[in-house]
Design a protein around this motif. Sequence first.
Motif, short mmCIF file in Angstrom:
data_model
loop_
_atom_site.label_atom_id
_atom_site.label_comp_id
_atom_site.label_asym_id
_atom_site.label_seq_id
_atom_site.Cartn_x
_atom_site.Cartn_y
_atom_site.Cartn_z
N THR A 124 0.81 -1.22 0.00
CA THR A 124 0.00 0.00 0.00
C THR A 124 0.85 1.27 0.00
N ARG A 125 2.12 1.12 -0.29
CA ARG A 125 3.02 2.28 -0.26
C ARG A 125 2.64 3.29 -1.35
N ARG A 126 2.15 2.80 -2.45
CA ARG A 126 1.75 3.66 -3.58
C ARG A 126 0.45 3.07 -4.13
N ALA A 127 -0.67 3.57 -3.62
CA ALA A 127 -1.95 2.91 -3.90
C ALA A 127 -3.04 3.92 -4.21
N VAL A 128 -3.98 3.49 -5.05
CA VAL A 128 -5.17 4.27 -5.39
C VAL A 128 -6.39 3.41 -5.14
N ALA A 129 -7.40 3.99 -4.49
CA ALA A 129 -8.66 3.28 -4.29
C ALA A 129 -9.59 3.57 -5.46
N MET A 130 -10.16 2.51 -6.02
CA MET A 130 -11.13 2.64 -7.10
C MET A 130 -12.47 2.11 -6.58
N VAL A 131 -13.47 2.97 -6.54
CA VAL A 131 -14.76 2.58 -5.97
C VAL A 131 -15.88 3.08 -6.87
N GLY A 132 -17.08 2.54 -6.62
CA GLY A 132 -18.22 2.96 -7.42
C GLY A 132 -19.43 2.09 -7.16
N THR A 133 -20.45 2.29 -7.96
CA THR A 133 -21.72 1.61 -7.78
C THR A 133 -21.62 0.11 -8.04
N ARG A 134 -22.49 -0.63 -7.36
CA ARG A 134 -22.59 -2.07 -7.64
C ARG A 134 -23.29 -2.31 -8.97
N ALA A 135 -24.21 -1.42 -9.32
CA ALA A 135 -24.96 -1.55 -10.59
C ALA A 135 -24.20 -0.81 -11.69
N GLY A 140 -19.07 2.28 -17.27
CA GLY A 140 -18.33 2.35 -16.01
C GLY A 140 -17.28 1.26 -15.89
N GLU A 141 -17.63 0.05 -16.29
CA GLU A 141 -16.66 -1.05 -16.22
C GLU A 141 -15.52 -0.83 -17.20
N HIS A 142 -15.84 -0.29 -18.37
CA HIS A 142 -14.79 -0.03 -19.37
C HIS A 142 -13.82 1.04 -18.86
N VAL A 143 -14.35 2.13 -18.33
CA VAL A 143 -13.48 3.20 -17.82
C VAL A 143 -12.65 2.70 -16.65
N THR A 144 -13.26 1.90 -15.77
CA THR A 144 -12.53 1.34 -14.64
C THR A 144 -11.35 0.50 -15.11
N ALA A 145 -11.59 -0.34 -16.10
CA ALA A 145 -10.53 -1.20 -16.63
C ALA A 145 -9.41 -0.37 -17.25
N GLU A 146 -9.78 0.67 -18.01
CA GLU A 146 -8.76 1.51 -18.65
C GLU A 146 -7.91 2.24 -17.61
N LEU A 147 -8.57 2.87 -16.63
CA LEU A 147 -7.82 3.60 -15.60
C LEU A 147 -6.93 2.64 -14.79
N THR A 148 -7.50 1.50 -14.42
CA THR A 148 -6.75 0.53 -13.62
C THR A 148 -5.53 0.03 -14.38
N HIS A 149 -5.71 -0.33 -15.64
CA HIS A 149 -4.60 -0.84 -16.45
C HIS A 149 -3.47 0.19 -16.50
N ALA A 163 -16.77 -5.60 -3.88
CA ALA A 163 -18.20 -5.69 -4.17
C ALA A 163 -18.42 -5.93 -5.65
N TYR A 164 -19.66 -6.23 -6.02
CA TYR A 164 -20.02 -6.31 -7.43
C TYR A 164 -19.87 -4.92 -8.06
N GLY A 165 -19.86 -4.87 -9.37
CA GLY A 165 -19.80 -3.58 -10.06
C GLY A 165 -18.40 -3.05 -10.20
N ILE A 166 -18.21 -1.77 -9.86
CA ILE A 166 -16.94 -1.09 -10.07
C ILE A 166 -15.82 -1.73 -9.27
N ASP A 167 -16.09 -2.11 -8.01
CA ASP A 167 -15.05 -2.74 -7.18
C ASP A 167 -14.48 -3.99 -7.87
N GLY A 168 -15.38 -4.87 -8.26
CA GLY A 168 -14.95 -6.11 -8.90
C GLY A 168 -14.22 -5.85 -10.20
N ALA A 169 -14.71 -4.88 -10.98
CA ALA A 169 -14.05 -4.54 -12.25
C ALA A 169 -12.63 -4.05 -12.00
N ALA A 170 -12.43 -3.27 -10.95
CA ALA A 170 -11.09 -2.75 -10.64
C ALA A 170 -10.15 -3.88 -10.23
#
Length: 380
Positions: A124-135, A140-149, A163-170
Motif C-alpha cells: 500500500t506504499r503507492r496505492a489508489v482506491a477505485m470505488v463505485g456503484t454495484r450496478a 463504467g466497467e470499461h473506464v474502470t478497466a482503462e484507468l486501472t490498467h 463488491a459487485y460492479g466497479i469494485d470487482g471490475a477494478a
Amino acid sequence: MSTRAVDSRLRDWAYLSGVAEAPCAPLSAFVAEVGPEQAARALRERTLPPALDGPTQSRRHRDTVRADLDLLAVLGGRLVTPDDEEWPSWRWLAFSTATATGVRDAVAPLALWVLGTAPVEELTRRAVAMVGTRAASGYGEHVTAELTHDLVAEGWTIVSGAAYGIDGAAHRAALAAGGRTVAVLACGVDRAYPAGHAPLLREIAREGLVLSEYPPGTTPAKHRFLARNRLVAGLADGVVVVEAGWRSGARNTATWARHLGRPVLAVPGPVTALSSAGCHRMIRTGEAVLATSAAEVIEEAGRIGELAGPRQGELDLRPTDGLDRVSAQVLEAFPARGAVNERQLAQQSGLPLAQVRGALPLLEMAGLAEWTEQGWNRAR
C-alpha cells in the motif's frame, strides 16, 4: 521476548480486535495508553474503564481467539498488528488528525486479519482506491478497466472493497494487467462476500491481499460496510469514484478520503445516466476533482512533481496553431501547388507587402513554407 510471550501478545491483539464492534474509539485509546496485554487483562477481569463497559459488555466474556487464529492459519493467513514491521503506521496517522477535528469514528484498526503473502505496508506504499456503484454500466466497467490498467502500468496498487460492479471490475483489471490489488472486506476473511466473488477473492489473495479488521466468523452488515470504507480510503493515496448514484456507498468512501486528507477524483459520465449522478454532484460542488485519465489521477494522488500528461485531444495539435494572425493569413494565400512571389501573396492575402515579407521567414522557420528558385512554395 520469548516465543511464548510473542504468542501471548498476539492472542491479546486477536482478542481485542473482536471484543468490541469496530471502530471503537474508547478501546483504541485504552490500548494505546496501557498496551495490549494490560488492556486484554483488564477486559477479561472486568477492571476496565467505565467508557468501555457498554461497548464490550456483550463480547468480553467470549474468547474464540485460539479457534480464530487456528482457522486463519488453515487459510494461510496471518494477524498483522502494530507490533509488526509491515503495519502501515504512517497510513493511519491521518486518523489522529481527523479525530482532532471532530470526525467521529476516525480510528485506525486495532489489527488486520490478512490473506496473502505481500507485506501490507509495502503493497500500500503507492496505492489508489477505485470505488463505485454495484450496478455498474458497461461504460463504467470499461473506464474502470482503462484507468486501472494504466495505473498498474505505472506501479500503483489498486485498493477496493470486492463488491459487485466497479469494485470487482477494478480488482479484475488489476489482476489481468499483472498488477497488485488489495480487497478490504466488511466481514471475516474466511467468508467470501459476495459469494459470487469467491474465485476472485482467492485470486486476489494469491496475487495481492485480502484483509479485514474483523475476526473470522464476522458476518457482513451495513454498518460494517460503512466502517470498512474508512480503511479503503486510509490505505490509499487517493480515491477515484468511477460511477456513483445520488445516494451511494462510494460517496461515503469519498467523504472518508476528505476527512483523511486524501484527494478525491470522480469520473464524469453521460449527463442522462443516473449511475453517474453522484459523480457529477461531487464535481459540481467541488467535493471531487474531475478525472478522465490515469495521468490526472497520478497528478492528484502522486508525489510532488508527478504531473499529468496532455489531456485527451491536446496531442492533436496542428503546425499552424502557434501562428500569429498575419502569418496565418499569408499561409492561407499560398496556392495548393506551385510557386508564388511576394507581390502575388500580398495581392491574394490583402496584406501590405512589408507584412508579407516579415511573415515569410517565420513560416519558413516553422516548416510551413520554403523558398526555391521559382519562388515561395507551401511546404509539404
